[in-house]
Design an enzyme around this catalytic site. Sequence first.
Site, mmCIF file in Angstrom:
data_model
loop_
_atom_site.group_PDB
_atom_site.id
_atom_site.type_symbol
_atom_site.label_atom_id
_atom_site.label_comp_id
_atom_site.label_asym_id
_atom_site.label_seq_id
_atom_site.Cartn_x
_atom_site.Cartn_y
_atom_site.Cartn_z
ATOM 1 C CB ALA A 69 -0.895 -0.015 1.224
ATOM 2 N N GLY A 113 0.620 -5.087 0.850
ATOM 3 C CA GLY A 113 -0.540 -5.163 -0.038
ATOM 4 C C GLY A 113 -0.206 -5.793 -1.384
ATOM 5 C CD GLU A 116 -2.369 -7.710 2.695
ATOM 6 O OE1 GLU A 116 -2.219 -6.526 2.321
ATOM 7 O OE2 GLU A 116 -2.855 -8.008 3.800
ATOM 8 C CD GLU A 136 1.594 -5.575 5.589
ATOM 9 O OE1 GLU A 136 2.431 -6.471 5.888
ATOM 10 O OE2 GLU A 136 0.836 -5.655 4.606
HETATM 11 N N1 CO8 Z 1 4.593 3.211 -0.566
HETATM 12 C C1 CO8 Z 1 5.013 4.374 -1.098
HETATM 13 N N2 CO8 Z 1 6.184 4.521 -1.732
HETATM 14 C C2 CO8 Z 1 6.977 3.445 -1.831
HETATM 15 C C3 CO8 Z 1 6.608 2.192 -1.295
HETATM 16 C C4 CO8 Z 1 5.351 2.104 -0.648
HETATM 17 N N3 CO8 Z 1 4.886 0.930 -0.135
HETATM 18 N N4 CO8 Z 1 7.597 1.318 -1.539
HETATM 19 C C5 CO8 Z 1 8.557 1.988 -2.213
HETATM 20 N N5 CO8 Z 1 8.175 3.285 -2.391
HETATM 21 C C6 CO8 Z 1 8.924 4.361 -3.049
HETATM 22 C C7 CO8 Z 1 10.089 4.809 -2.196
HETATM 23 O O1 CO8 Z 1 9.654 5.726 -1.223
HETATM 24 C C8 CO8 Z 1 11.001 5.431 -3.229
HETATM 25 O O2 CO8 Z 1 10.494 6.715 -3.564
HETATM 26 P P1 CO8 Z 1 11.489 7.998 -3.579
HETATM 27 O O3 CO8 Z 1 12.451 7.688 -4.679
HETATM 28 O O4 CO8 Z 1 10.558 9.127 -3.845
HETATM 29 O O5 CO8 Z 1 12.152 8.037 -2.246
HETATM 30 C C9 CO8 Z 1 10.803 4.543 -4.437
HETATM 31 O O6 CO8 Z 1 9.543 3.865 -4.236
HETATM 32 C C10 CO8 Z 1 11.879 3.492 -4.593
HETATM 33 O O7 CO8 Z 1 11.978 2.764 -3.375
HETATM 34 P P2 CO8 Z 1 13.360 2.559 -2.570
HETATM 35 O O8 CO8 Z 1 14.261 3.691 -2.831
HETATM 36 O O9 CO8 Z 1 13.009 2.265 -1.165
HETATM 37 O O10 CO8 Z 1 13.895 1.250 -3.322
HETATM 38 P P3 CO8 Z 1 14.869 0.151 -2.735
HETATM 39 O O11 CO8 Z 1 15.239 -0.705 -3.895
HETATM 40 O O12 CO8 Z 1 15.941 0.776 -1.913
HETATM 41 O O13 CO8 Z 1 13.966 -0.706 -1.696
HETATM 42 C C11 CO8 Z 1 11.974 -1.883 -0.984
HETATM 43 C C12 CO8 Z 1 12.884 -1.458 -2.167
HETATM 44 C C13 CO8 Z 1 12.713 -2.862 -0.097
HETATM 45 C C14 CO8 Z 1 10.761 -2.568 -1.599
HETATM 46 C C15 CO8 Z 1 11.571 -0.657 -0.172
HETATM 47 O O14 CO8 Z 1 11.058 0.316 -1.076
HETATM 48 C C16 CO8 Z 1 10.495 -0.922 0.847
HETATM 49 O O15 CO8 Z 1 10.770 -1.471 1.900
HETATM 50 N N6 CO8 Z 1 9.225 -0.493 0.588
HETATM 51 C C17 CO8 Z 1 8.137 -0.559 1.511
HETATM 52 C C18 CO8 Z 1 7.626 -1.967 1.661
HETATM 53 C C19 CO8 Z 1 6.509 -2.025 2.687
HETATM 54 O O16 CO8 Z 1 6.696 -1.780 3.860
HETATM 55 N N7 CO8 Z 1 5.312 -2.379 2.236
HETATM 56 C C20 CO8 Z 1 4.189 -2.543 3.084
HETATM 57 C C21 CO8 Z 1 3.352 -1.331 3.027
HETATM 58 S S1 CO8 Z 1 2.040 -1.396 4.185
HETATM 59 C C22 CO8 Z 1 0.860 -2.275 3.426
HETATM 60 O O17 CO8 Z 1 0.985 -2.733 2.324
HETATM 61 C C23 CO8 Z 1 -0.387 -2.432 4.226
HETATM 62 C C24 CO8 Z 1 -1.349 -3.258 3.424
HETATM 63 C C25 CO8 Z 1 -2.687 -2.957 3.910
HETATM 64 C C26 CO8 Z 1 -3.601 -3.313 2.805
HETATM 65 C C27 CO8 Z 1 -4.739 -2.445 2.820
HETATM 66 C C28 CO8 Z 1 -5.183 -2.261 1.409
HETATM 67 C C29 CO8 Z 1 -4.277 -1.350 0.623
#
Ligand code: CO8
Length: 262
Positions: A69, A113, A116, A136
């Site tokens: 998400a 998400g 999921e 999460e």
């Molecule tokens: N949301 C928003 N932006 C994101 C997300 C995200 N989930 N994941 C990555 N991005 C963005 C980063 O902020 C970054 O943007 P910017 O360049 O502007 O800083 C860009 O994408 C590239 O990401 P990274 O620089 O972090 O790339 P890396 O290769 O270093 O890392 C990762 C990749 C490991 C995937 C890392 O981006 C990461 O950990 N992302 C978050 C993963 C996460 O925690 N996901 C869970 C989110 S919570 C959730 O899904 C709750 C579900 C609830 C469901 C309800 C229905 C929707």
Amino acid sequence: RDNLSHENLYVEFHDGGVAVIVLNRPKALNALSPDLTRELGAALDTLEADDTIGAVVVTGSAKAFAAGADIKAMKDWSYMDVYGADFITATWERLTTFRKPTIAAVAGYALGGGCELAMMCDFILAADTARFGQPEITIGTIPGAGGTQRLTRLIGKSKAMEMVLTGRMMDAAEAERAGLVSRILPAEELLPEAIKTAQKIAGMSRPIAMLAKESVNRAYETTLAEGIRFERRLFHSTFATEDQKEGMAAFVEKRAPAFRNR
Ligand code: CO8
């Protein structure tokens, strides 16, 4: 046939009754913003109503199926923002009510998400680059679109619990061993193979494939005895179709069946 373009995804049409939904929000690793999920729902509505489509592939990019998400969108929301909008299950559940077969073709990150969303598809084909996780807890929340439920049913309590409590990722090999994905493919073969698999499914009788999907899904919703009864009735009902007559006649006559989806 032309692609169907939305802002955060597009739909490609392939021969043999297959549509591919490509999540396309590269700057956020396909993070599932409210706009993206709305567009996904709209695309699914279109494909459900389109009689030429028999199976759908959902995919992302080489780097990310979807990284979850949209954390930037969610971070300041209040309880009433998410409860009031029933965030965001109402839109997401569209995939789980979609009646035609769906395949998730996952390369790179399928997190939160994103994992999921993949699990809402009928099965997952994974590239050898795929990484699955429910991180999460590391950002102070819990899975909210089926992660604690579908993952537990798919891979069992011990592994699901460890993943949900630690946020650690599984690679493709572990995901296949655990039963989360049906097959692993070299990354460059993922999409072609997913499309080929979808074409194979779309070439079956469409109503029969829908009945088969409905019956397998029932296994997750009910007891074994009820599921068996449900399956038996659906099995009986296939004998009311022309395609059952055609399929069995074709076998006996040693020719390919010509299903007419009725
Ligand atoms: N949301 C928003 N932006 C994101 C997300 C995200 N989930 N994941 C990555 N991005 C963005 C980063 O902020 C970054 O943007 P910017 O360049 O502007 O800083 C860009 O994408 C590239 O990401 P990274 O620089 O972090 O790339 P890396 O290769 O270093 O890392 C990762 C990749 C490991 C995937 C890392 O981006 C990461 O950990 N992302 C978050 C993963 C996460 O925690 N996901 C869970 C989110 S919570 C959730 O899904 C709750 C579900 C609830 C469901 C309800 C229905 C929707």
